[in-house]
Design an enzyme around this catalytic site. Structure first.
Site, PDB file in Angstrom:
ATOM      1  N   CYS A 109      34.372  -0.041  76.610  1.00 23.47           N
ATOM      2  CA  CYS A 109      33.441  -0.220  77.742  1.00 23.47           C
ATOM      3  C   CYS A 109      32.003   0.418  77.406  1.00 23.47           C
ATOM      4  CB  CYS A 109      34.089   0.318  79.322  1.00 23.47           C
ATOM      5  SG  CYS A 109      34.353   2.013  79.157  1.00 23.47           S
ATOM      6  N   ARG A 114      36.772   2.247  82.475  1.00 18.37           N
ATOM      7  CA  ARG A 114      37.557   1.203  82.087  1.00 18.37           C
ATOM      8  C   ARG A 114      38.288   0.974  80.794  1.00 18.37           C
ATOM      9  NH1 ARG A 114      32.513  -2.877  83.158  1.00 18.37           N
ATOM     10  NH2 ARG A 114      31.639  -1.193  82.492  1.00 18.37           N
ATOM     11  N   ASP A 152      33.203  -3.237  86.800  1.00 17.59           N
ATOM     12  CA  ASP A 152      32.569  -1.506  86.838  1.00 17.59           C
ATOM     13  C   ASP A 152      32.829  -0.838  88.076  1.00 17.59           C
ATOM     14  OD1 ASP A 152      31.898   0.899  85.951  1.00 17.59           O
ATOM     15  OD2 ASP A 152      29.766  -0.119  85.408  1.00 17.59           O
TER      16      ASP A 152
END
Length: 172
Positions: A14, A20, A138
Site C-alpha cells: 500500500c 492496508r 484507504d
C-alpha cells in the site's frame, strides 16, 4: 527477499505500510496458519514516509477486536530487486499497481506477478476491470468504521489470495 523462495510467497503493498498492507499481512499470516499452509507473507509501502513505524493504532484495534494477534511490525518501503522474489505482489490500489509496475520495469523484471488485491474478491462481479473499481478503501483519513470497512474487504479476499499464491508457486 531477492531469490525465489521454495514455498509460496506474497508481498502486499500500500502507501506507507501501516494500514492496508499491514492488515493484509496479519490476516494472511493467521489464515495460512489456521489452514496449515506454509506461505511466506510480507508487506511494504511504495513510500518510505512511515518507515520504521508500527501498524497504525486504529488498524491494530480492529484487528485485535476481530481476533488477530498483532505482531511486531516496522513499516518499510519496497526494496530494489525484491518483486521478482514473490509469487504474488498485491497492490491495494490502482496507483500502487502503477508504481509497482514502474519498479519492476526499473529493476528489469517481469511484472506478471503484480496484481490487485481485489482481483481475488469473490464479492466482485467476474470481469471487473482492473482500475480504481478494485481499490481497497484507504481508512487513514477516516474513523473507526473506515477501518472496519477495510478489514472486511481484506478479509473477504484473503482465502482466495492464499489459494492464488499456491497456484502461482506451482506454476513457477
Amino acid at each position: 527477499m531477492t531469490e525465489k523462495s521454495v514455498k509460496p510467497s506474497i508481498l502486499v503493498v500500500c502507501t506507507g505500510n501501516i494500514c492496508r498492507s499491514a492488515m493484509a499481512d496479519v490476516i494472511l499470516t493467521q489464515r495460512a496458519a489456521e489452514r496449515g499452509l506454509a506461505i511466506e507473507v510480507d508487506s511494504a509501502g511504495i513510500s518510505n514516509e512511515e518507515a520504521g513505524n508500527p501498524i497504525d493504532d486504529r488498524a491494530q484495534r480492529v484487528l485485535r477486536d476481530a481476533g488477530y494477534e498483532i505482531p511486531r511490525h516496522a513499516a518499510r518501503q519496497v526494496r530494489p530487486g525484491e518483486l521478482a522474489g514473490y509469487d504474488l505482489v498485491l497492490a491495494m490500489t490502482d496507483r500502487h499497481l502503477s508504481a509497482l509496475k514502474r519498479i519492476a520495469e526499473r529493476d528489469g523484471v517481469s511484472a506478471d506477478n503484480v496484481r490487485m488485491w481485489r482481483e481475488f474478491d469473490p464479492e466482485l462481479p467476474s470481469g471487473t476491470p482492473v482500475g480504481t473499481e478494485l481499490d481497497v478503501p484507504d481508512p487513514w483519513y477516516g474513523g473507526h468504521q473506515d477501518f472496519l470497512d477495510t478489514l472486511a474487504v481484506v478479509e473477504g479476499s484473503a482465502d482466495a489470495v492464499l489459494d492464488a499464491a499456491i497456484a502461482a508457486a506451482k506454476a513457477n
